[in-house]
Design a protein around this motif. Structure first.
Motif, short mmCIF file in Angstrom:
data_model
loop_
_atom_site.label_atom_id
_atom_site.label_comp_id
_atom_site.label_asym_id
_atom_site.label_seq_id
_atom_site.Cartn_x
_atom_site.Cartn_y
_atom_site.Cartn_z
N PRO A 287 -2.97 -45.12 81.53
CA PRO A 287 -1.54 -45.33 81.71
C PRO A 287 -0.76 -44.18 81.11
N ASN A 288 0.27 -43.77 81.79
CA ASN A 288 1.06 -42.62 81.34
C ASN A 288 2.51 -42.87 81.65
N LYS A 289 3.14 -43.70 80.84
CA LYS A 289 4.52 -44.10 81.10
C LYS A 289 5.47 -42.92 81.06
N GLN A 290 5.13 -41.93 80.25
CA GLN A 290 6.06 -40.83 80.08
C GLN A 290 6.31 -40.07 81.37
N SER A 291 5.27 -39.87 82.16
CA SER A 291 5.48 -39.12 83.40
C SER A 291 5.61 -40.04 84.60
N ASP A 292 4.63 -40.94 84.80
CA ASP A 292 4.64 -41.77 86.00
C ASP A 292 5.86 -42.66 86.08
N GLY A 293 6.15 -43.38 85.03
CA GLY A 293 7.24 -44.35 85.09
C GLY A 293 8.58 -43.70 85.30
N ALA A 294 8.91 -42.74 84.41
CA ALA A 294 10.23 -42.12 84.51
C ALA A 294 10.41 -41.35 85.79
N LEU A 295 9.40 -40.62 86.18
CA LEU A 295 9.54 -39.78 87.37
C LEU A 295 9.60 -40.62 88.63
N THR A 296 8.81 -41.70 88.69
CA THR A 296 8.80 -42.53 89.90
C THR A 296 10.11 -43.27 90.05
N ARG A 297 10.63 -43.84 88.93
CA ARG A 297 11.87 -44.59 89.01
C ARG A 297 13.02 -43.72 89.48
N GLN A 298 13.02 -42.47 88.99
CA GLN A 298 14.14 -41.61 89.34
C GLN A 298 13.91 -40.86 90.64
N ALA A 299 12.74 -41.06 91.25
CA ALA A 299 12.42 -40.42 92.54
C ALA A 299 12.71 -38.93 92.50
N ARG A 300 12.20 -38.27 91.48
CA ARG A 300 12.46 -36.85 91.33
C ARG A 300 11.79 -36.06 92.46
N PRO A 301 12.37 -34.91 92.84
CA PRO A 301 11.75 -34.06 93.85
C PRO A 301 10.49 -33.42 93.27
N PHE A 302 9.68 -32.83 94.17
CA PHE A 302 8.43 -32.24 93.72
C PHE A 302 8.68 -31.11 92.73
N ILE A 303 9.64 -30.22 93.04
CA ILE A 303 9.97 -29.13 92.14
C ILE A 303 11.13 -29.55 91.25
N ASN A 304 10.89 -29.59 89.93
CA ASN A 304 11.95 -29.87 88.98
C ASN A 304 11.89 -28.82 87.88
N ALA A 305 12.75 -28.96 86.88
CA ALA A 305 12.85 -27.92 85.86
C ALA A 305 11.53 -27.72 85.12
N GLY A 306 10.86 -28.83 84.78
CA GLY A 306 9.60 -28.72 84.05
C GLY A 306 8.53 -28.02 84.85
N ILE A 307 8.39 -28.39 86.13
CA ILE A 307 7.38 -27.75 86.99
C ILE A 307 7.70 -26.27 87.19
N ALA A 308 8.97 -25.98 87.41
CA ALA A 308 9.37 -24.58 87.63
C ALA A 308 9.03 -23.73 86.42
N LYS A 309 9.28 -24.24 85.21
CA LYS A 309 8.96 -23.47 84.00
C LYS A 309 7.46 -23.36 83.80
N ALA A 310 6.71 -24.41 84.15
CA ALA A 310 5.25 -24.33 84.04
C ALA A 310 4.70 -23.26 84.98
N TYR A 311 5.22 -23.22 86.21
CA TYR A 311 4.79 -22.20 87.17
C TYR A 311 5.16 -20.80 86.69
N ALA A 312 6.37 -20.66 86.16
CA ALA A 312 6.80 -19.36 85.65
C ALA A 312 5.91 -18.93 84.48
N GLY A 313 5.59 -19.90 83.59
CA GLY A 313 4.71 -19.59 82.48
C GLY A 313 3.34 -19.14 82.95
N ALA A 314 2.79 -19.83 83.97
CA ALA A 314 1.48 -19.45 84.50
C ALA A 314 1.52 -18.06 85.11
N PHE A 315 2.58 -17.77 85.86
CA PHE A 315 2.70 -16.46 86.51
C PHE A 315 2.79 -15.35 85.47
N PHE A 316 3.67 -15.51 84.47
CA PHE A 316 3.87 -14.43 83.51
C PHE A 316 2.73 -14.33 82.50
#
Length: 487
Positions: A287-316
């Motif tokens: 169970p992972n309430k921190q990501s699954d619950g909050a993100l599902t309830r708010q129906a966030r898009p696939f790309i959000n601030a956290g994902i964008a920064k993770a991708y930028a971190g991986a690239f750089f």
């Protein structure tokens, strides 16, 4: 009566130690003193086969015995030191009665799959260009087949991400492990540049299927309050692959052949395939309430601030790696040192990063916002890039690369933790697929951009350092957005 895993480890370890001594003390003098070349060929093949069995026994003991990870690490290290296996056996004999045998450690099994994937990658580095020329490839084609693997690997990463979400990470792990093991065996039939190009495309593509599925499986079966630490430990196995892979392939290929090296890696892959089929199939997602619950309830898009920064971190992160791989050997050469210093400098960076991953410092990744630890990691890497150019002594270069290793050790777990917390489990496969695609693109961009700009060594390091410091500032400024996303 069941045989204790440590007994198996001790037996294969002694055989490995004896075969290494015979190779060094008997076969090599027969070749270099008396001219019997076949002595090294035969004894090298025997030693290589025993080493494979020894490696499998280390893995089996690590999965079954309830002991510290330092034991299997020591066992790996002992294999590369004459008489090391005998010293280790003396210690194992005293310790055997202290450790109980339990069921298979499935967490360590997932770590082993990550190790296999990156071991496969790093084992290619010292031998692929020479193997390409041995089958008739020109210098251009030899370089091309090395880059071709990364390109097809990126495509495999992206496809694996989509299929992992659709079919589940376990199925993709099984497919990736089985196909990668088969692709490694294809090098035995390579006898022309055209066939090598075809095998490289296949190998890179199917190898790309493993990593997104493995990291997704690990994230989905870990409680939210332990993900940062677990990602750090996963990074340890990536670092170990970077340290052990080139040494294993370089030594083994010099005594046997490149296809035999890949056959050894394939044997490890097939073993992990069998173990995964037996022990990972019924593992439930945590169970992972921190990501699954909050993100599902708010129906966030696939790309959000956290994902964008993770991708930028991986690239750089990998952009910086590409710059290091391109400029550091040139800088070392310009200072009058030989190429061995470049290799040891890279080893220092890897060892320091592994220490950050495995020591109690890894607890920080569950206690501090990943945006903060990301900013610290990128900032330290940026500072080290600024300091490499002015460093003219080997001692100064070792210090700078140690600083770079600390930054790497902070950045890698941070961006992984950020990605996990920013995606629900049902989208994590696709997220990791793109994540590792950015890894591959970063390496290419780092080296090719500086080559395209025609910058000198000093200017290249300075530009990279300032870019990384700018990324660190953006990550720190965006801390509040990341915290809101994780709440």
């Amino acid at each position: 009566m069941k045989i204790h895993p440590i007994t198996i480890l001790r037996t294969t370890g002694l055989l490995d130690g004896i075969s290494l001594l015979l190779l060094l003390a008997v076969a090599m003098p027969l070749k270099y003193v008396w001219g019997h070349d076949e002595a090294v060929t035969i004894m090298g093949s025997v030693h290589g086969g025993i080493f494979v069995l020894y490696g499998l026994s280390i893995l089996y003991a690590a999965l079954k015995v309830r002991w510290s990870l330092l034991w299997p690490l020591a066992a790996f290290a002992a294999a590369f030191v004459p008489l090391g296996n005998f010293v280790l056996d003396w210690q194992l004999k005293k310790a055997q009665s202290k450790y109980a045998v339990g069921s298979i450690n499935v967490t360590l099994l997932v770590y082993s799959i990550v190790f296999f994937s990156f071991f496969d990658l790093f084992a290619q580095l010292p031998v692929m260009s020479t193997f390409a020329t041995s089958v008739g490839a020109s210098a251009f084609v030899a370089g091309f087949v090395i880059g071709l693997y990364s390109l097809s690997n990126t495509i495999g990463n992206i496809l694996s991400g989509f299929l992992t979400d659709k079919l589940g990470p376990f199925r993709m792990l099984m497919v990736g492990l089985l196909l990668s093991s088969g692709a490694l065996l294809l090098y035995h039939i390579v006898d022309s540049p055209a066939l090598l190009i075809a095998v490289r495309i296949i190998h890179g593509f199917v190898a790309g299927l493993i990593v997104p599925a493995a990291f997704t499986f690990s994230a989905n079966t870990t409680a939210g309050n332990e993900q940062g630490k677990k990602v750090a430990i996963t990074g340890t196995f990536v670092g170990l692959a970077a340290i052990v892979g080139p040494a294993f392939s370089g030594i083994t290929a010099s005594k046997t052949s490149v296809p035999f090296v890949f056959a050894c890696v394939a044997a490890l892959g097939l073993l992990l395939t069998a173990l995964s089929a037996l022990f990972l199939n019924h593992l439930k997602a945590a169970p992972n309430k921190q990501s699954d619950g909050a993100l599902t309830r708010q129906a966030r898009p696939f790309i959000n601030a956290g994902i964008a920064k993770a991708y930028a971190g991986a690239f750089f992160l990998m952009f910086s790696q590409g710059v290091i791989a391109y400029l550091l050997p040139l800088h070392v050469q310009s200072l009058g040192y030989d190429s061995r210093l470049s290799g040891t400098l890279m080893s220092v960076f890897g060892i320091v990063a592994v220490l950050v991953f495995v020591l109690p410092t890894n607890r920080i990744f569950d206690r501090v916002s990943p945006a903060i630890t990301m900013a610290v990691g990128v900032g330290l890497m940026g500072v080290s890039q600024l300091l490499i150019g002015p460093s003219s002594s080997s001692l100064a270069l070792y210090g700078v690369m140690a600083l770079y290793g600390i930054g790497f050790g902070f950045l890698f777990p941070s961006i992984n933790t950020m990605l996990i917390r920013s995606t629900p489990s049902g989208r994590r496969g696709r997220a990791y697929g793109y994540f590792y695609a950015f890894f591959s693109l970063g390496v290419v961009a780092g080296s090719s951009t500086l080559g395209w700009l025609s910058l000198g060594i000093q200017q290249g390091f300075l530009l990279t350092g300032f870019i990384l410091l700018a990324v660190a500032v953006v990550s720190a400024v965006g801390k509040r957005s990341e915290q809101a996303l994780g709440s």
